[in-house]
Motif scaffolding. Structure first.
Motif, PDB file in Angstrom:
ATOM      1  N   ILE A  68      -2.886  -3.259 -11.276  1.00 48.55           N
ATOM      2  CA  ILE A  68      -2.274  -3.706 -10.022  1.00 48.55           C
ATOM      3  C   ILE A  68      -3.102  -4.888  -9.501  1.00 48.55           C
ATOM      4  CG2 ILE A  68      -1.461  -2.977  -7.757  1.00 48.55           C
ATOM      5  CD1 ILE A  68      -1.945  -0.054  -8.805  1.00 48.55           C
TER       6      ILE A  68
ATOM      7  N   LEU B  95       0.620   3.880 -12.418  1.00 47.28           N
ATOM      8  CA  LEU B  95       0.512   2.439 -12.204  1.00 47.28           C
ATOM      9  C   LEU B  95      -0.841   1.981 -12.742  1.00 47.28           C
ATOM     10  CD1 LEU B  95       1.758   1.916  -8.525  1.00 47.28           C
ATOM     11  CD2 LEU B  95       3.024   1.420 -10.600  1.00 47.28           C
ATOM     12  N   TRP B  96      -0.864   0.846 -13.343  1.00 42.37           N
ATOM     13  CA  TRP B  96      -2.144   0.253 -13.753  1.00 42.37           C
ATOM     14  C   TRP B  96      -2.032  -1.270 -13.715  1.00 42.37           C
ATOM     15  CZ3 TRP B  96       1.069   2.770 -17.230  1.00 42.37           C
ATOM     16  CH2 TRP B  96       1.565   2.028 -18.291  1.00 42.37           C
TER      17      TRP B  96
ATOM     18  N   GLU C 163       0.831  -1.199   0.000  1.00 37.58           N
ATOM     19  CA  GLU C 163       0.000   0.000   0.000  1.00 37.58           C
ATOM     20  C   GLU C 163       0.868   1.251   0.000  1.00 37.58           C
ATOM     21  OE1 GLU C 163      -0.235  -2.384   2.210  1.00 37.58           O
ATOM     22  OE2 GLU C 163      -2.229  -3.268   2.066  1.00 37.58           O
TER      23      GLU C 163
ATOM     24  N   SER D  23       2.109   7.249  -6.333  1.00 33.17           N
ATOM     25  CA  SER D  23       1.160   8.328  -6.616  1.00 33.17           C
ATOM     26  C   SER D  23       1.779   9.678  -6.297  1.00 33.17           C
ATOM     27  CB  SER D  23      -0.113   8.110  -5.805  1.00 33.17           C
ATOM     28  OG  SER D  23      -1.016   9.152  -6.040  1.00 33.17           O
TER      29      SER D  23
ATOM     30  N   ILE E 210       2.301   1.859  -3.413  1.00 32.59           N
ATOM     31  CA  ILE E 210       1.334   2.467  -4.343  1.00 32.59           C
ATOM     32  C   ILE E 210       1.169   3.962  -4.040  1.00 32.59           C
ATOM     33  CG2 ILE E 210      -1.088   2.439  -5.079  1.00 32.59           C
ATOM     34  CD1 ILE E 210      -1.036  -0.599  -4.418  1.00 32.59           C
ATOM     35  N   ASN E 211       1.100   4.276  -2.735  1.00 31.25           N
ATOM     36  CA  ASN E 211       0.934   5.691  -2.358  1.00 31.25           C
ATOM     37  C   ASN E 211       2.145   6.519  -2.755  1.00 31.25           C
ATOM     38  OD1 ASN E 211      -1.548   5.188  -1.263  1.00 31.25           O
ATOM     39  ND2 ASN E 211      -0.719   4.653   0.745  1.00 31.25           N
TER      40      ASN E 211
END
Lengths: 395, 87
Positions: A40, A37-38, A24, A31, A27-28
């Motif tokens: 996932i 990202l795609w 997590e 960002s 991912i943050n």
């Protein structure tokens, strides 16, 4: 979505696997660092995702800060394919050459298809169209179809119309042949109907004129059968163009002979020359001989769905003609005489009714002879100009 | 306090509330949920994805969940979605 995937394919992207750490947080952080990202997908203990090429180069910071171990699975997209093909630079030039050739050659005439002709040879129409300006390799934009049709019709006799249409690189010539008009019998002049050969008259039907012979009588060659002089009721005479139908019983003898020693013309092959045809360009693959009597050409062109393509080979055989005496056996001489006799008899029997025939074979040491005697009914009437001398009134 | 002010301003001019700073917007399709205005991913697993929306937390519960896209404050979640909770 398809357009997005297409755009990603053109720009290129990397698919990677992240294991361990805090996914997590990873991912943050991505960002925050503006790393796209795609796709996932989370599995047991690891996840897979995709990112752009630039994003993957900056992803190490996010991985280090979140404790995720990143391992690239595969690189997808056009830039990676081009990178693989970079050593093969010739492919690029080949592709460019292909596109240039396609764009230039697609505006030219490469196939000429002729249809609708039954009696006129295709080569005759093709040569007429070529002389009118329709050659292989000519630009289709410069073709004046109407003028080409008129010129082709003018150059080839027996054509009533040639419809020419252009479809891509193909030119279709649809020919309509002219039908011969029936001959109109001339009624001008003064003519007698006379016998064309000695015969016994069987039928005499005068259409115009006065009959001069009686049926079942013998007539000699040149005798008047139907006279042009026609008496009127006031005892004067009129001169007309006599016409009618006269059938006579004739006797004809046909002879054909062949000697055992013949002068034969023999074709002696000199050389075969191959020619390569490629889009209107003829490349001879050999030197043709200077002295030759006859040449025969056979072409083998590529075809696709019934259309002849402008790629192929042709073989030209050059021959010299030499005449030399040749001895044949008596049986061969007899066969040749019989063959010649059959040809003559076939020509003779046109328009005749053969009643009786008698054929004799004879041979001596040096020749063979076939003799045929035919008795037949045939039209013996032929037109002959009425000749009269002009005398003065005083005479 | 600031959020309340912006919310009353948007209501006064009849504008959608997701235009505010902490506003969010959730759309659910057949097998896809689009969440606008998410700040962080709080939890990510095969069965649940919890997204931080600032003042609220949205939980997407289901099977085979995949974050199809996560950028510019927007997350697209794909998979068999069973429930969406906002707390």
């Amino acid at each position: 979505m398809f357009l997005v995937e297409l755009l990603r394919f053109f720009t290129g992207y990397a698919e990677f696997t992240g294991t361990g750490g805090f996914s997590e947080r990873f991912i943050n952080l991505c960002s925050v660092y503006d790393i796209p990202l795609w796709n996932i997908t989370y599995y047991n203990g690891y996840f897979t995702a995709c990112t752009s090429v630039e994003g993957y180069m900056r992803i190490a910071v996010c991985a280090r800060n979140s404790g995720v171990k990143v391992r690239k699975n595969r690189s997808v997209g056009l830039p990676f394919i081009l990178k693989k093909l970079r050593p093969r630079i010739g492919l690029l030039f080949g592709a460019i050459f292909f596109v240039v050739c396609l764009s230039i050659l697609s505006n030219k005439v490469w196939v000429i298809s002729i249809s609708g002709n039954e009696t006129i040879p295709t080569d005759t129409i093709l040569s007429a169209a070529e002389s009118a300006g329709l050659q292989l390799g000519r630009s289709t934009d410069k073709l004046n179809v109407v003028q080409l049709s008129l010129d082709t019709c003018e150059k080839v006799s027996g054509i009533s119309w040639a419809a020419i249409r252009v479809n891509g690189c193909c030119v279709y010539i649809d020919v309509t042949e002219a039908e011969a008009s029936p001959e109109i019998e001339s009624k001008e002049g003064t003519y007698n109907i006379v016998a064309s050969k000695d015969a016994q008259l069987i039928i005499l039907e005068p259409y115009r004129g006065t009959p001069q012979a009686k049926i079942f009588n013998s007539v000699m060659k040149g005798d008047i059968l139907i006279s042009a002089v026609t008496p009127n009721r006031d005892e004067s005479v009129s001169l007309v163009h006599a016409s009618g139908y006269a059938v006579g019983r004739t006797e004809t003898e046909i002879t054909a002979s062949s000697a055992t020693s013949l002068n034969c013309a023999e074709y002696i092959p000199i050389r075969n020359v191959y020619t390569a045809h490629f889009f209107g360009l003829d490349v001879p693959l050999g030197k043709p001989p200077e002295d030759f009597s006859q040449k025969f050409t056979q072409s083998k062109m590529m075809a696709y769905s019934g259309k002849t393509l402008p790629i192929g080979f042709s073989r030209t055989e050059y021959y010299s003609l030499k005449t030399k005496a040749k001895k044949i056996s008596p049986a061969q001489a007899k066969l040749k005489a019989a063959s010649d006799f059959m040809n003559s008899a076939s020509d003779f029997s046109q328009g005749k009714q053969i009643i009786k025939s008698k054929i004799n074979f004879s041979e001596n040491g040096s020749s063979a002879t076939v003799t045929g005697e035919f008795i037949c009914y045939e039209n013996i009437g032929t037109e002959a100009l009425f000749e009269a001398e002009t005398t003065s009134y005083q005479e | 306090m600031k959020n309340k002010k912006s919310s009353s301003f948007l209501q006064r001019f009849d504008l959608p509330e997701d235009l505010s700073k902490n506003g969010y917007h959730i759309e659910i399709f057949n097998s896809c949920a689009v969440v606008d205005g998410c700040k962080n991913v709080n939890e990510y697993s095969d069965g649940v994805i919890r997204l931080d929306l600032g003042q609220n937390i949205v939980s997407v519960i289901g099977n085979n969940l995949t974050i199809r896209c996560f950028s510019c404050g927007q997350a697209t979640i794909d998979g068999r979605i069973a429930a969406v909770e906002i707390s």
